[in-house]
Design a protein around this motif. Structure first.
Motif, PDB file in Angstrom:
ATOM      1  N   HIS A 191       0.857  -1.176   0.000  1.00  0.00           N
ATOM      2  CA  HIS A 191       0.000   0.000   0.000  1.00  0.00           C
ATOM      3  C   HIS A 191       0.886   1.215   0.000  1.00  0.00           C
ATOM      4  O   HIS A 191       1.895   1.246   0.710  1.00  0.00           O
ATOM      5  CB  HIS A 191      -0.884   0.040   1.261  1.00  0.00           C
ATOM      6  CG  HIS A 191      -2.144  -0.739   1.112  1.00  0.00           C
ATOM      7  ND1 HIS A 191      -2.282  -2.030   1.589  1.00  0.00           N
ATOM      8  CD2 HIS A 191      -3.324  -0.410   0.546  1.00  0.00           C
ATOM      9  CE1 HIS A 191      -3.495  -2.459   1.325  1.00  0.00           C
ATOM     10  NE2 HIS A 191      -4.155  -1.503   0.695  1.00  0.00           N
ATOM     11  N   TYR A 192       0.516   2.221  -0.721  1.00  0.00           N
ATOM     12  CA  TYR A 192       1.313   3.436  -0.666  1.00  0.00           C
ATOM     13  C   TYR A 192       0.473   4.614  -1.125  1.00  0.00           C
ATOM     14  O   TYR A 192      -0.569   4.466  -1.757  1.00  0.00           O
ATOM     15  CB  TYR A 192       2.586   3.307  -1.502  1.00  0.00           C
ATOM     16  CG  TYR A 192       2.378   2.924  -2.938  1.00  0.00           C
ATOM     17  CD1 TYR A 192       2.246   1.590  -3.313  1.00  0.00           C
ATOM     18  CD2 TYR A 192       2.330   3.885  -3.925  1.00  0.00           C
ATOM     19  CE1 TYR A 192       2.066   1.237  -4.631  1.00  0.00           C
ATOM     20  CE2 TYR A 192       2.145   3.542  -5.249  1.00  0.00           C
ATOM     21  CZ  TYR A 192       2.019   2.199  -5.599  1.00  0.00           C
ATOM     22  OH  TYR A 192       1.825   1.864  -6.900  1.00  0.00           O
ATOM     23  N   SER A 193       0.977   5.774  -0.715  1.00  0.00           N
ATOM     24  CA  SER A 193       0.223   6.983  -1.018  1.00  0.00           C
ATOM     25  C   SER A 193       0.637   7.514  -2.380  1.00  0.00           C
ATOM     26  O   SER A 193       1.646   7.120  -2.957  1.00  0.00           O
ATOM     27  CB  SER A 193       0.469   8.040   0.050  1.00  0.00           C
ATOM     28  OG  SER A 193       1.858   8.258   0.194  1.00  0.00           O
ATOM     29  N   LYS A 194      -0.169   8.420  -2.856  1.00  0.00           N
ATOM     30  CA  LYS A 194       0.067   8.979  -4.185  1.00  0.00           C
ATOM     31  C   LYS A 194       1.282   9.898  -4.134  1.00  0.00           C
ATOM     32  O   LYS A 194       1.383  10.792  -3.299  1.00  0.00           O
ATOM     33  CB  LYS A 194      -1.172   9.751  -4.613  1.00  0.00           C
ATOM     34  CG  LYS A 194      -1.245  10.053  -6.070  1.00  0.00           C
ATOM     35  CD  LYS A 194      -2.580  10.688  -6.377  1.00  0.00           C
ATOM     36  CE  LYS A 194      -2.634  11.109  -7.828  1.00  0.00           C
ATOM     37  NZ  LYS A 194      -3.882  11.806  -8.120  1.00  0.00           N
ATOM     38  N   ILE A 206      -5.127  12.711   6.890  1.00  0.00           N
ATOM     39  CA  ILE A 206      -5.499  13.588   8.007  1.00  0.00           C
ATOM     40  C   ILE A 206      -5.777  12.714   9.225  1.00  0.00           C
ATOM     41  O   ILE A 206      -6.259  11.582   9.092  1.00  0.00           O
ATOM     42  CB  ILE A 206      -6.716  14.470   7.618  1.00  0.00           C
ATOM     43  CG1 ILE A 206      -6.927  15.547   8.650  1.00  0.00           C
ATOM     44  CG2 ILE A 206      -7.983  13.631   7.419  1.00  0.00           C
ATOM     45  CD1 ILE A 206      -7.875  16.647   8.174  1.00  0.00           C
ATOM     46  N   GLY A 207      -5.426  13.221  10.379  1.00  0.00           N
ATOM     47  CA  GLY A 207      -5.645  12.423  11.580  1.00  0.00           C
ATOM     48  C   GLY A 207      -5.457  13.275  12.823  1.00  0.00           C
ATOM     49  O   GLY A 207      -5.277  14.501  12.753  1.00  0.00           O
ATOM     50  N   GLY A 237      -6.397   9.685   2.436  1.00  0.00           N
ATOM     51  CA  GLY A 237      -7.566   9.701   1.579  1.00  0.00           C
ATOM     52  C   GLY A 237      -7.257   9.163   0.195  1.00  0.00           C
ATOM     53  O   GLY A 237      -6.108   8.885  -0.147  1.00  0.00           O
ATOM     54  N   LYS A 238      -8.297   9.007  -0.565  1.00  0.00           N
ATOM     55  CA  LYS A 238      -8.116   8.436  -1.895  1.00  0.00           C
ATOM     56  C   LYS A 238      -7.477   9.448  -2.846  1.00  0.00           C
ATOM     57  O   LYS A 238      -7.671  10.647  -2.675  1.00  0.00           O
ATOM     58  CB  LYS A 238      -9.457   7.966  -2.451  1.00  0.00           C
ATOM     59  CG  LYS A 238     -10.460   9.080  -2.721  1.00  0.00           C
ATOM     60  CD  LYS A 238     -11.722   8.497  -3.287  1.00  0.00           C
ATOM     61  CE  LYS A 238     -12.759   9.586  -3.528  1.00  0.00           C
ATOM     62  NZ  LYS A 238     -13.992   9.050  -4.063  1.00  0.00           N
ATOM     63  N   PRO A 239      -6.770   9.017  -3.865  1.00  0.00           N
ATOM     64  CA  PRO A 239      -6.547   7.584  -4.072  1.00  0.00           C
ATOM     65  C   PRO A 239      -5.230   7.151  -3.440  1.00  0.00           C
ATOM     66  O   PRO A 239      -4.225   7.810  -3.608  1.00  0.00           O
ATOM     67  CB  PRO A 239      -6.485   7.472  -5.589  1.00  0.00           C
ATOM     68  CG  PRO A 239      -5.896   8.783  -6.019  1.00  0.00           C
ATOM     69  CD  PRO A 239      -6.300   9.803  -5.010  1.00  0.00           C
ATOM     70  N   THR A 240      -5.283   6.094  -2.725  1.00  0.00           N
ATOM     71  CA  THR A 240      -4.041   5.421  -2.365  1.00  0.00           C
ATOM     72  C   THR A 240      -3.902   4.265  -3.343  1.00  0.00           C
ATOM     73  O   THR A 240      -4.820   3.953  -4.091  1.00  0.00           O
ATOM     74  CB  THR A 240      -4.066   4.898  -0.922  1.00  0.00           C
ATOM     75  OG1 THR A 240      -5.157   4.003  -0.790  1.00  0.00           O
ATOM     76  CG2 THR A 240      -4.227   6.052   0.057  1.00  0.00           C
ATOM     77  N   ARG A 241      -2.764   3.667  -3.340  1.00  0.00           N
ATOM     78  CA  ARG A 241      -2.516   2.609  -4.332  1.00  0.00           C
ATOM     79  C   ARG A 241      -2.230   1.303  -3.609  1.00  0.00           C
ATOM     80  O   ARG A 241      -1.649   1.289  -2.523  1.00  0.00           O
ATOM     81  CB  ARG A 241      -1.299   2.966  -5.190  1.00  0.00           C
ATOM     82  CG  ARG A 241      -1.468   4.246  -5.997  1.00  0.00           C
ATOM     83  CD  ARG A 241      -2.246   3.957  -7.261  1.00  0.00           C
ATOM     84  NE  ARG A 241      -2.668   5.163  -7.940  1.00  0.00           N
ATOM     85  CZ  ARG A 241      -1.897   5.878  -8.747  1.00  0.00           C
ATOM     86  NH1 ARG A 241      -0.659   5.511  -8.940  1.00  0.00           N
ATOM     87  NH2 ARG A 241      -2.358   6.941  -9.349  1.00  0.00           N
ATOM     88  N   LEU A 242      -2.648   0.242  -4.259  1.00  0.00           N
ATOM     89  CA  LEU A 242      -2.321  -1.085  -3.754  1.00  0.00           C
ATOM     90  C   LEU A 242      -1.654  -1.846  -4.892  1.00  0.00           C
ATOM     91  O   LEU A 242      -2.244  -2.033  -5.964  1.00  0.00           O
ATOM     92  CB  LEU A 242      -3.589  -1.829  -3.310  1.00  0.00           C
ATOM     93  CG  LEU A 242      -3.377  -3.296  -2.936  1.00  0.00           C
ATOM     94  CD1 LEU A 242      -2.443  -3.427  -1.732  1.00  0.00           C
ATOM     95  CD2 LEU A 242      -4.712  -3.980  -2.641  1.00  0.00           C
ATOM     96  N   PRO A 284      -9.612   3.149  -1.978  1.00  0.00           N
ATOM     97  CA  PRO A 284     -10.360   4.293  -1.458  1.00  0.00           C
ATOM     98  C   PRO A 284      -9.636   5.020  -0.333  1.00  0.00           C
ATOM     99  O   PRO A 284      -9.871   6.194  -0.094  1.00  0.00           O
ATOM    100  CB  PRO A 284     -11.671   3.675  -0.977  1.00  0.00           C
ATOM    101  CG  PRO A 284     -11.371   2.238  -0.767  1.00  0.00           C
ATOM    102  CD  PRO A 284     -10.320   1.879  -1.752  1.00  0.00           C
ATOM    103  N   GLY A 285      -8.759   4.381   0.400  1.00  0.00           N
ATOM    104  CA  GLY A 285      -8.066   5.053   1.496  1.00  0.00           C
ATOM    105  C   GLY A 285      -7.310   4.035   2.322  1.00  0.00           C
ATOM    106  O   GLY A 285      -7.403   2.822   2.086  1.00  0.00           O
ATOM    107  N   TYR A 286      -6.554   4.545   3.256  1.00  0.00           N
ATOM    108  CA  TYR A 286      -5.764   3.627   4.068  1.00  0.00           C
ATOM    109  C   TYR A 286      -5.550   4.270   5.445  1.00  0.00           C
ATOM    110  O   TYR A 286      -5.160   5.431   5.547  1.00  0.00           O
ATOM    111  CB  TYR A 286      -4.410   3.369   3.405  1.00  0.00           C
ATOM    112  CG  TYR A 286      -3.658   2.206   3.999  1.00  0.00           C
ATOM    113  CD1 TYR A 286      -4.077   0.901   3.763  1.00  0.00           C
ATOM    114  CD2 TYR A 286      -2.537   2.413   4.793  1.00  0.00           C
ATOM    115  CE1 TYR A 286      -3.387  -0.171   4.303  1.00  0.00           C
ATOM    116  CE2 TYR A 286      -1.837   1.336   5.323  1.00  0.00           C
ATOM    117  CZ  TYR A 286      -2.266   0.043   5.071  1.00  0.00           C
ATOM    118  OH  TYR A 286      -1.585  -1.018   5.594  1.00  0.00           O
ATOM    119  N   ARG A 287      -5.868   3.527   6.458  1.00  0.00           N
ATOM    120  CA  ARG A 287      -5.740   4.061   7.823  1.00  0.00           C
ATOM    121  C   ARG A 287      -4.549   3.390   8.491  1.00  0.00           C
ATOM    122  O   ARG A 287      -4.397   2.176   8.418  1.00  0.00           O
ATOM    123  CB  ARG A 287      -7.017   3.779   8.629  1.00  0.00           C
ATOM    124  CG  ARG A 287      -6.912   4.245  10.071  1.00  0.00           C
ATOM    125  CD  ARG A 287      -8.204   4.031  10.796  1.00  0.00           C
ATOM    126  NE  ARG A 287      -9.255   4.904  10.276  1.00  0.00           N
ATOM    127  CZ  ARG A 287     -10.462   4.981  10.795  1.00  0.00           C
ATOM    128  NH1 ARG A 287     -10.804   4.233  11.836  1.00  0.00           N
ATOM    129  NH2 ARG A 287     -11.371   5.789  10.284  1.00  0.00           N
TER     130      ARG A 287
END
Lengths: 396, 692
Positions: A191-194, A206-207, A237-242, A284-287
């Motif tokens: 998993h990784y962010s854009k 955001i958190g 938030g989206k989009p994250t990638r898998l 869609p997102g990753y927590r």
């Protein structure tokens, strides 16, 4: 990092601190510093050095790093002459990076020696993991004294910058005789962010985070503290990638359909190969839970003696950061200069030992630098450890 | 950014940055050597890769064959006949015209006669209404009477024409010695003069006069210069002064050389003829026209609109005959009116059996040119004419039926390229070659083919060998094709001459690896004449082909056959710039029963530079233990040591040259090459590589 375990200092009528500080904690209990020294110092890595680099590496090796840089303004109130006993509000802007990886010896061996030694053999690289996270925090907190006890509570808004969370459960590489082909078998995901959001205060995620601390004067010169840092989560938030891979792949070089015709040694590019192996999808997102740290500190700060010290025991669950004990002894060499030595064990390394110094000018500008792993750097063959911190504080 | 590596670049950079803070004495990049064993390229060579798809095929047993085919002769429709452009032109003059028939009557009453007859006349006038014996009268003359026909014409100069002069005697007495004269009123020209000796009472007499060469005006004067009457012979008759002698003129059959007249509606031209296609070498009864045109050229100096109608009743398309209707504007001698138009004639079925269905190359056609009644007077002269020109242009039939004639077509001595073996050399010995000369006749006519000399020639070695066979130099009957009563599909007549090792020396001929084949042919059409009774047919593009087909099974022995192949090479994807030294391995798994001594050269430019890298080695033949097939593959490895310099130069290579010399194994044995045989090649690198 909320309450301060430092020598009891008189406020001298000053009620505002502005501090910029940075801390690095990095290392590996398995890998030594030779390779990293070469990375920095350059030059050829000969076979002996390769052997030294591989020495100590096992089937599961860890490496990790945490880097925190923060700027805070602290507004004191109350009548206590010791500034540490005063109540205060503080506003903190903090940048935090955390990254760690698991890898096995074969990976390093393959990188250092190539695949020829694995001709007609399969090399297992399974079990690699990698995580990293970088975010910024805007925190507002309040420290309140109640007699011998003090409590701190801080609430932070987190702007996520980037994250990676990858694991490769299975990875093996087979080199056929004469290198006729190379088979790769892989199962893993990441998993990784854009990447386009990878910048300060991008709010890719955001958190919230909480910082809680309490301390108690258990003796005139002894203070016992308890801290919980980075208690919270971050939602990217989206989009994250898998990226997922569960495949076998054979590399045979360029395929020439007819050698009597014109042919092109048209090798697949790394991107093409990666696309063949890895399937990437938007998510869609990753927590992620923040790497919350729990710390118990014991400080000894006699106001009338040259010697002071502190010890801390820190634990960051769900990470490769092992329970770490860190000690520091300062000696006031001059009214404006302190020197100290430190030692510790655990964390991202096996041990560390180093020194530091603090320069205090007119009780207004306080500069401190510590290189807790100074002795580790001298001995490159030992497990790698980089622990250092530096700060500049202005008291007004 | 996608990732498959656990450590991202950012992370490494971050760590390195921190390391750099504490280690600020960097000098150069770290580097180390690794031993890499990796594939570079792989390929597979099958016999089907060597031969073009069009030449190669495997049979049911998997044995590879080369098929070679060449057209020796294509008999085109032009060889039989071509429909020449045919034109019919005719000029029509004014004498083909006719004018209205002109009738003029003039009554001469008894009263009028009496008034010119003196006392006798006075008596007759006095006795009007009574019965009386009329005495002899005369001789009398009547003053000239003007006749006017200017409503029909003004004048006409006649090449020919007739006039009937008729006197109808309605008097109760005979009249005798009637003399009359007809003159143009204006110029006094006497047109005719005549005499009736007697015209009995209540009868009529008529005389016909020719007007040839006369110019007749519309204003005429008729004069009865003399007439008498013997009277009633003493017999009383009723005297009625209104009784008359009627003089009637009928002008007809006029053929003017020039006339200014009101012209009646009429067909100026009306012709029904067979249109003959000229210069046709065949006798066609019917044709379907694929393309072509009918053109019409009209030229007129007549000062009136002409209506042109042309029809070819034998030409039918979609159930309708071919016709043209066209109006031609009035013209003059100085400025004739003209039309030239072309009409698409494609798609028409054309009956060429003539009007009575008893001939050939002829189709009935009709031409009618007409004018309307002019209504007003117009001057037409003999100098006016109408030119009508009709013709067929570029007619191409898609189908023709009839008798195609008995013709002899000779072809050759000629040669055809035999290039499918051109890349071969060395000593070959083939087996089981089959050569067919196939004749496919899609023409509905019989034929007879004689194949004369055939010789194989290798222009490189100079070797030449004549094909010998008892089947050559004798007539080969070619049967006619059949169709479905004028419609496809055509069932071609097929004839084949097969030559093989049993009846010829074809194996020897091909074993000299010819690149040229010399031959001569003679073809006779309808050798037995018009046996089909005009039912021969030919379709456009469906004619007679003579093709040479050769089947070469790859069953041979080879000795020192060298093949040189130069291929373009693109090594831009080869990333070996950090290679230090090592070896390249060329591993070959050979399933062919052929030894191959191979030389490989990598060059920057063909023939213009020294080889960047050279290698040589032997690829061993697969073994044949039992039967015809090899037992699996034989692996050979060619080791190519490379230095760092050579590796770097390899990047510049744009040409790779394979020079291979083949020999079949076992020696002196003919082997078979099967379709599934392959030579698998893989090029790998065992290199010391610098990571920097």
């Amino acid at each position: 990092m909320a309450s301060s375990l430092s020598a009891q200092e008189k406020s001298g009528g000053k009620n505002f601190d502005l501090k910029l500080g940075s801390t690095l904690v990095a290392g590996s209990p398995d890998a030594n510093l030779i390779f990293f020294h070469k990375l920095v110092a350059g030059g050829n890595i000969n076979d002996e050095e390769k052997s030294d680099i591989l020495k100590g590496l096992g089937n599961n090796n860890r490496i990790g790093a945490m880097i925190e840089t923060q700027l805070y303004g602290r507004f004191f109130s109350g009548s206590n002459e010791h500034i540490e006993r005063k109540n205060y509000y503080q506003i903190v802007v903090r940048d935090f990076y955390w990254g760690e990886a698991d890898f096995n010896r074969n990976l390093v061996d393959l990188i250092l020696n190539g695949n020829k030694k694995y001709e007609n053999k399969s090399v297992d690289l399974s079990g690699m993991k990698f995580k990293d996270l970088r975010f910024q925090t805007f925190e507002v907190g309040r420290y309140q004294r109640f007699g011998k006890m003090g409590f701190y509570g801080g609430l932070g808004l987190i702007s996520g910058q980037r994250f990676d969370d990858a694991r490769i459960d299975r990875l093996s590489i087979f080199t056929a005789p004469l290198g006729e082909f190379i088979d790769l078998s892989m199962n893993g995901n990441a998993h990784y962010s854009k990447s386009s959001m990878n910048r300060f205060f991008s709010f890719a995620g955001i958190g919230t985070s909480f910082t809680l601390a309490a301390d108690i004067d258990i003796h005139r010169y002894w203070n016992l503290g308890l801290e919980v840092n980075r208690l919270g989560f971050i939602q990217f938030g989206k989009p994250t990638r898998l990226a997922t891979a569960d495949t076998t792949y054979r590399f045979e070089g360029a395929v020439i359909n007819n050698i009597l015709d014109s042919f092109v040694l048209d090798f697949k590019s790394p991107d093409d190969i990666r696309n063949d192996i890895v399937h990437v999808s938007d998510q869609p997102g990753y927590r992620m839970a923040l790497p919350s740290g729990f710390k118990v500190k014991l400080g000894y700060f006699p106001s009338n003696r040259r010697l002071s010290g502190c010890a801390s025991l820190e634990w960051i669950p769900s990470t490769n950061f092992r329970l770490a004990l860190q000690t520091l002894v300062d000696y006031k060499l001059l009214p404006i200069l302190k020197v100290g030595i430190s030692a510790g064990t655990g964390g991202y390394s096996v041990w560390n030992a180093g020194a530091g110094a603090e320069l205090r000018l007119l009780n207004t500008l306080i500069i401190r630098a510590d290189l807790q792993s100074a002795f580790n750097l001298i001995s490159a063959e030992r497990p790698a450890s980089w622990i250092a911190s530096t700060s500049v504080k202005v008291r007004l | 950014m996608q990732k498959i590596l656990p450590l991202s670049c950012n992370t490494i950079l971050y760590i390195l940055t921190i390391i750099f803070i504490f280690n600020c004495c960097q000098r150069d990049n770290p580097s180390w050597n690794i031993d890499v064993l990796a594939p570079i390229a792989k390929g597979k060579l099958r016999i089907s890769d060597i031969a073009p798809d069009s030449l190669y095929k495997a049979d049911s047993s998997g044995l590879a064959h080369l098929y070679f085919e060449r057209a020796l002769y294509n008999l085109s429709v032009d060889s039989f006949f071509a429909i020449s452009d045919t034109t019919v032109a005719k000029s029509f003059a004014i004498d083909s015209l006719r004018l209205y028939t002109l009738n003029i009557q003039y009554p001469l009453t008894l009263g009028a006669i009496a008034r010119q007859s003196g006392p006798v006349g006075a008596l007759i006038l006095a006795l009007h209404g009574s019965t009386f014996a009329i005495p002899a009268i005369g001789p009398l003359s009547v003053p000239p009477v003007d006749l006017n026909a200017d409503t029909l014409f003004t004048s006409m100069t006649l090449d020919d024409g007739k006039i009937d002069v008729r006197f109808e005697n309605n008097l109760p007495v005979d009249i005798t010695d009637v003399r009359f004269v007809l003159k143009n009123a204006n110029n006094g020209l006497k047109l005719l003069e005549g005499n009736f000796p007697i015209i009995r009472a209540n009868t009529a007499e008529s005389q016909t006069f020719s007007l040839s060469g006369l110019t007749v005006e519309s204003k005429l004067t008729v004069e009865v210069s003399n007439f008498s009457s013997p009277g009633s012979g003493g017999k009383p008759v009723l005297v009625d002064t209104s009784n008359s002698i009627i003089a009637a003129l009928k002008v007809y059959d006029l053929r003017p050389s020039k006339a200014t007249a009101v012209w009646p509606a009429q067909n100026i031209i009306e012709q029904y003829l067979d249109f003959n296609l000229r210069r046709l070498s065949v006798k066609l009864k019917f044709a379907k026209i694929k393309s072509g045109k009918v053109y019409l050229k009209l030229l007129s100096t007549i000062d009136d609109t002409l209506h042109f109608y042309y029809s070819l009743p034998g030409a039918v398309k979609n159930g309708k005959g071919f016709d043209i209707r066209k109006d031609l504007a009035p013209g003059t001698t100085l400025q004739p009116s003209a039309i030239y138009e072309e009409y698409d004639f494609s798609g028409y079925d054309l009956d060429l059996s003539g009007s009575n269905k008893d001939t050939f190359n002829a189709t009935p056609n009709s031409i009618i040119v007409s004018i309307d009644s002019t209504g007003i007077q117009k001057t037409f002269s003999k100098a006016d004419n109408i030119l009508v020109e009709l013709g067929f242009k570029d007619l191409k039939p898609s189908y023709a039926k009839g008798y195609l004639g008995m013709d002899t077509f000779t072809f050759g001595p000629n040669f055809t390229s035999f290039d499918f073996l051109k890349d071969l050399n060395g000593k070959f010995k083939f087996s089981d070659i089959q050569l067919n000369v196939d004749v496919e006749n899609k023409i509905g006519a019989d034929g007879s083919l004689i194949i004369g000399q055939v010789a194989a020639l290798n222009t490189i070695t100079g070797q030449q060998l004549s094909l010998t066979s008892s089947e050559l130099n004798k007539p080969l009957g070619v049967s006619r094709a059949s169709d479905q009563n004028g419609f496809p599909p055509i069932l071609p007549g097929k004839t084949s001459l097969q030559l093989d090792k049993t009846n010829s020396n074809i194996n020897d001929c091909v074993s000299i690896l010819p690149d040229q084949l010399n031959y001569a042919l003679t073809l006779i059409t309808n050798p037995n004449g018009n046996v089909s009774d005009y039912r021969d047919f030919v379709y456009d593009g469906q004619l007679l082909d003579i093709r040479l087909k050769m089947d070469v099974p790859l069953h041979f022995s080879i000795e020192n056959c060298s093949l040189l192949d130069t291929s373009d090479l693109n090594t831009s994807g080869l990333n070996l710039q950090n290679a230090i030294e090592g070896k390249l391995y060329l591993k070959v798994e050979n399933e062919f029963p052929l030894d191959s001594d191979m030389e490989i050269k990598f060059e920057e430019q063909a023939g213009l530079s020294q080889a960047l890298l050279e290698a040589a080695g032997r690829i061993n033949a697969a073994e044949i233990v039992n039967g015809d097939r090899t037992t699996g593959s034989k692996t050979s490895i060619i080791e190519i040591p490379v230095t760092q310099d050579q590796v770097n130069k390899l990047k510049k290579a744009h040409i790779v040259i394979f020079k291979t010399r083949f020999n079949t194994r076992p020696d002196n044995r003919q082997v078979k090459i099967f379709d599934d045989y392959a030579m698998k090649l893989s090029l790998t690198a065992d290199l010391k590589y610098k990571i920097d």
